[in-house]
Design a protein around this motif. Structure first.
Motif, PDB file in Angstrom:
ATOM      1  N   TYR A 366       5.162   3.935 -16.913  1.00  0.00           N
ATOM      2  CA  TYR A 366       5.563   2.523 -16.967  1.00  0.00           C
ATOM      3  C   TYR A 366       6.512   2.308 -15.807  1.00  0.00           C
ATOM      4  CZ  TYR A 366       7.931  -1.696 -18.795  1.00  0.00           C
ATOM      5  OH  TYR A 366       8.452  -2.947 -18.956  1.00  0.00           O
ATOM      6  N   SER A 367       6.231   1.291 -14.966  1.00  0.00           N
ATOM      7  CA  SER A 367       7.050   1.103 -13.776  1.00  0.00           C
ATOM      8  C   SER A 367       7.219  -0.373 -13.462  1.00  0.00           C
ATOM      9  CB  SER A 367       6.404   1.821 -12.581  1.00  0.00           C
ATOM     10  OG  SER A 367       7.185   1.710 -11.422  1.00  0.00           O
ATOM     11  N   TYR A 387       7.201  -1.876  -6.134  1.00  0.00           N
ATOM     12  CA  TYR A 387       7.591  -2.192  -4.774  1.00  0.00           C
ATOM     13  C   TYR A 387       7.256  -1.014  -3.865  1.00  0.00           C
ATOM     14  CZ  TYR A 387      10.194  -5.841  -7.123  1.00  0.00           C
ATOM     15  OH  TYR A 387      10.540  -6.920  -7.890  1.00  0.00           O
ATOM     16  N   GLY A 388       7.097  -1.285  -2.581  1.00  0.00           N
ATOM     17  CA  GLY A 388       6.808  -0.231  -1.627  1.00  0.00           C
ATOM     18  C   GLY A 388       5.632  -0.607  -0.750  1.00  0.00           C
ATOM     19  N   ASP A 389       5.369   0.222   0.243  1.00  0.00           N
ATOM     20  CA  ASP A 389       4.275  -0.059   1.166  1.00  0.00           C
ATOM     21  C   ASP A 389       2.919  -0.006   0.466  1.00  0.00           C
ATOM     22  OD1 ASP A 389       6.083  -0.330   3.221  1.00  0.00           O
ATOM     23  OD2 ASP A 389       5.948   1.770   3.825  1.00  0.00           O
ATOM     24  N   THR A 390       2.779   0.908  -0.490  1.00  0.00           N
ATOM     25  CA  THR A 390       1.549   1.019  -1.266  1.00  0.00           C
ATOM     26  C   THR A 390       1.904   0.869  -2.736  1.00  0.00           C
ATOM     27  OG1 THR A 390       0.560   2.521   0.345  1.00  0.00           O
ATOM     28  CG2 THR A 390      -0.420   2.465  -1.849  1.00  0.00           C
ATOM     29  N   VAL A 391       1.266  -0.060  -3.413  1.00  0.00           N
ATOM     30  CA  VAL A 391       1.557  -0.289  -4.825  1.00  0.00           C
ATOM     31  C   VAL A 391       0.363   0.129  -5.668  1.00  0.00           C
ATOM     32  CG1 VAL A 391       3.177  -2.169  -4.372  1.00  0.00           C
ATOM     33  CG2 VAL A 391       0.773  -2.696  -4.733  1.00  0.00           C
ATOM     34  N   ALA A 406      -2.389   2.689 -20.204  1.00  0.00           N
ATOM     35  CA  ALA A 406      -2.915   1.801 -19.171  1.00  0.00           C
ATOM     36  C   ALA A 406      -4.017   0.935 -19.761  1.00  0.00           C
ATOM     37  CB  ALA A 406      -3.448   2.609 -17.995  1.00  0.00           C
ATOM     38  N   PHE A 407      -3.856  -0.382 -19.664  1.00  0.00           N
ATOM     39  CA  PHE A 407      -4.920  -1.289 -20.084  1.00  0.00           C
ATOM     40  C   PHE A 407      -5.771  -1.724 -18.899  1.00  0.00           C
ATOM     41  CE2 PHE A 407      -6.509  -5.642 -20.499  1.00  0.00           C
ATOM     42  CZ  PHE A 407      -7.429  -5.432 -21.511  1.00  0.00           C
ATOM     43  N   ALA A 408      -5.168  -1.885 -17.735  1.00  0.00           N
ATOM     44  CA  ALA A 408      -5.918  -2.299 -16.548  1.00  0.00           C
ATOM     45  C   ALA A 408      -5.181  -1.793 -15.311  1.00  0.00           C
ATOM     46  CB  ALA A 408      -6.075  -3.815 -16.484  1.00  0.00           C
ATOM     47  N   ARG A 409      -5.912  -1.676 -14.219  1.00  0.00           N
ATOM     48  CA  ARG A 409      -5.323  -1.291 -12.935  1.00  0.00           C
ATOM     49  C   ARG A 409      -5.798  -2.266 -11.877  1.00  0.00           C
ATOM     50  NH1 ARG A 409      -7.107   3.409  -8.848  1.00  0.00           N
ATOM     51  NH2 ARG A 409      -5.311   3.355  -7.432  1.00  0.00           N
ATOM     52  N   GLU A 415       0.357  -7.815  -7.262  1.00  0.00           N
ATOM     53  CA  GLU A 415       0.828  -7.611  -8.630  1.00  0.00           C
ATOM     54  C   GLU A 415       0.028  -8.444  -9.624  1.00  0.00           C
ATOM     55  OE1 GLU A 415       4.438 -10.050  -9.890  1.00  0.00           O
ATOM     56  OE2 GLU A 415       4.729  -9.995  -7.715  1.00  0.00           O
ATOM     57  N   PRO A 416      -0.156  -7.948 -10.840  1.00  0.00           N
ATOM     58  CA  PRO A 416      -0.683  -8.793 -11.911  1.00  0.00           C
ATOM     59  C   PRO A 416       0.454  -9.639 -12.469  1.00  0.00           C
ATOM     60  CG  PRO A 416      -0.268  -6.611 -12.764  1.00  0.00           C
ATOM     61  CD  PRO A 416       0.114  -6.575 -11.306  1.00  0.00           C
TER      62      PRO A 416
END
Length: 445
Positions: A366-367, A387-391, A406-409, A415-416
């Motif tokens: 969880y982040s 946050y960051g260059d790659t999320v 995890a429900f979705a990626r 961001e969702p």
């Protein structure tokens, strides 16, 4: 409101101390508490569990019914059932003055009379758009600009009177090159057909706003603030259901006055699963021209939170996220259960309580939880905003026992946001922030 109330029945069944123990979570269930492993999306947009699918309803740049175009940076969103059986989605757009080209006017400056503020040759681009959907097919029957002239409308909350409280996450003032002070909350009816006259609810305070939730029993509105040293607010309306008539703004504190910092950055001051009795501090000068509400409140003993963001209201309690809370700074979820005398003189005899419901220690679990809502099975659905260059942002499910899955990626670098369920609980609506896409997710919820 029915989908929001379903969570309370499940939530009442669990005890606090079992919520956060990693060992307890590992032993509670031998199988995934969610819907199964995520399946790669051939379109490269959104991975979902088996049996789930999505369709895109609206995208950045689409022509709208009023001659404008769908703006970018879609964030918080609410879902409403209209009197004619249709479904309305009221969607925030987190646009700043520099984002005029990404706004609703298709690069052509526009100065509608209903706009709250303007700069240069155009109304400020922040605000809301409304989508009206067929309840069976989810076809977009019309979509239109419903609020404009604001800055960085982040999240908000639905009201019992079928409107969306849209919150500005910006406290710009005329010295910053805009025409008026910002940092307000606006009430946008879901059943309108055009732009609403933008009128800030100034008695509810001026600060770096994030989200709001209204207790339908009392009309009390609870509000979060997106700052590292934020407060948790409530507004006691003089006339429940009529926020524009004024009221009292307060900040949450604890009866145990040694506890003032819930962030746990410097150690475990607030234990996961623990409850603390609440008291509320009156805040003077809510229009806060010096942007110091949180500083004045903290000086009086108000509790400090690590970037309060999304709120979900249950039947008799609410949940809100603290994006960077916890020793690992990966995020927390708080639960507040109001007093049965909330906002009344007898409140001190039976105060409300706040619980640290979840504190993440692992970014893969969880982040940076942001917006949140509730699924028909009583699980929280939380939008990650890393946050960051790659999320690598997910929608995380959280069971009533504090288990996370995890429900979705999201497969794109965005961001969702704005997760909310249809009135019948069968469809999850979701925004992908930028470039804006609003999708409908269906499956065996």
């Amino acid at each position: 409101m029915l989908d929001r109330r379903q969570f309370a029945g499940a939530a009442l069944a669990f005890t606090g101390l079992a919520l956060q123990s990693g060992a307890a979570r590992a032993g509670m269930m031998a199988t995934d508490p969610g819907y199964g492993p995520l399946q790669p999306d051939p379109a490269g947009l959104l991975d979902l569990p088996p049996g789930f699918s999505y369709r895109i309803l609206s995208s950045f740049g689409d022509a709208m019914s009023d001659g404008n175009v769908v703006p970018d940076r879609a964030d918080g969103m609410g879902c409403f059932k209209l009197d004619n059986g249709r479904i309305a989605l009221v969607r925030n757009h987190e646009l700043q003055p520099k984002h005029v080209a990404d706004g609703p006017f298709a690069r052509n400056g526009h100065l509608p009379d209903e706009a709250f503020d303007r700069a240069g040759g155009s109304a400020l681009p922040g605000g809301t758009t409304t989508l009206v959907l067929d309840p069976e097919t989810f076809a977009v029957e019309r979509q239109y600009l419903s609020l404009v002239g604001t800055i960085r409308n982040c999240s908000g909350g639905v009201t019992p009177w079928n409107s969306w409280l849209s919150c500005e996450e910006n406290v710009a003032a005329p010295a910053d090159g805009v025409g008026k002070p910002h940092g307000w909350i606006f009430d946008v009816p879901a059943d309108g057909s055009t732009l609403v006259k933008a009128e800030p609810l100034k008695a509810m305070g001026r600060f770096m706003r994030e989200a709001a939730a209204v207790d339908p029993r009392t009309g009390i509105t609870y509000m979060t603030e997106d700052r590292d040293d934020s407060l948790f607010y409530r507004f006691l309306p003089d006339d429940p259901g009529s926020l524009h008539r004024g009221g009292r703004l307060q900040a949450l504190a604890f009866t145990d006055q040694w506890l003032r910092d819930t962030r746990n950055w410097a150690g475990q001051k607030m234990a996961p699963g623990s409850w603390q009795f609440a008291r509320w501090i009156d805040l003077d000068d809510p229009e806060s021209p010096n942007d110091d509400l949180r500083l004045r409140g903290a000086k009086e003993g108000a509790a400090i939170f690590a970037r309060g963001e999304g709120i979900h209201w249950g039947q008799d309690e609410l949940y809100f996220t603290c994006t960077s809370g916890g020793r690992a700074k990966q995020g927390q979820i708080m639960r507040y259960r109001p007093s049965r005398h909330e906002g009344k003189s007898r409140e001190k005899s039976a105060p409300g309580r706040l619980q640290l419901f979840l504190e993440s220690t692992d970014p893969t679990q969880y982040s940076f939880g942001d917006n949140l809502t509730v699924a028909p099975n009583g699980h929280l659905i939380v939008c990650e905003d890393q946050y960051g260059d790659t999320v690598d942002n997910h929608l995380r499910g959280v069971t009533p026992f504090g288990e996370v899955y995890a429900f979705a990626r999201v497969r794109t670098q965005t961001e969702p946001a704005g997760a909310c369920f249809s009135p019948d609980g069968k469809t999850l609506f979701l925004n992908l922030y930028s470039p804006t896409k609003t999708v409908a997710i269906t499956g065996p919820f």
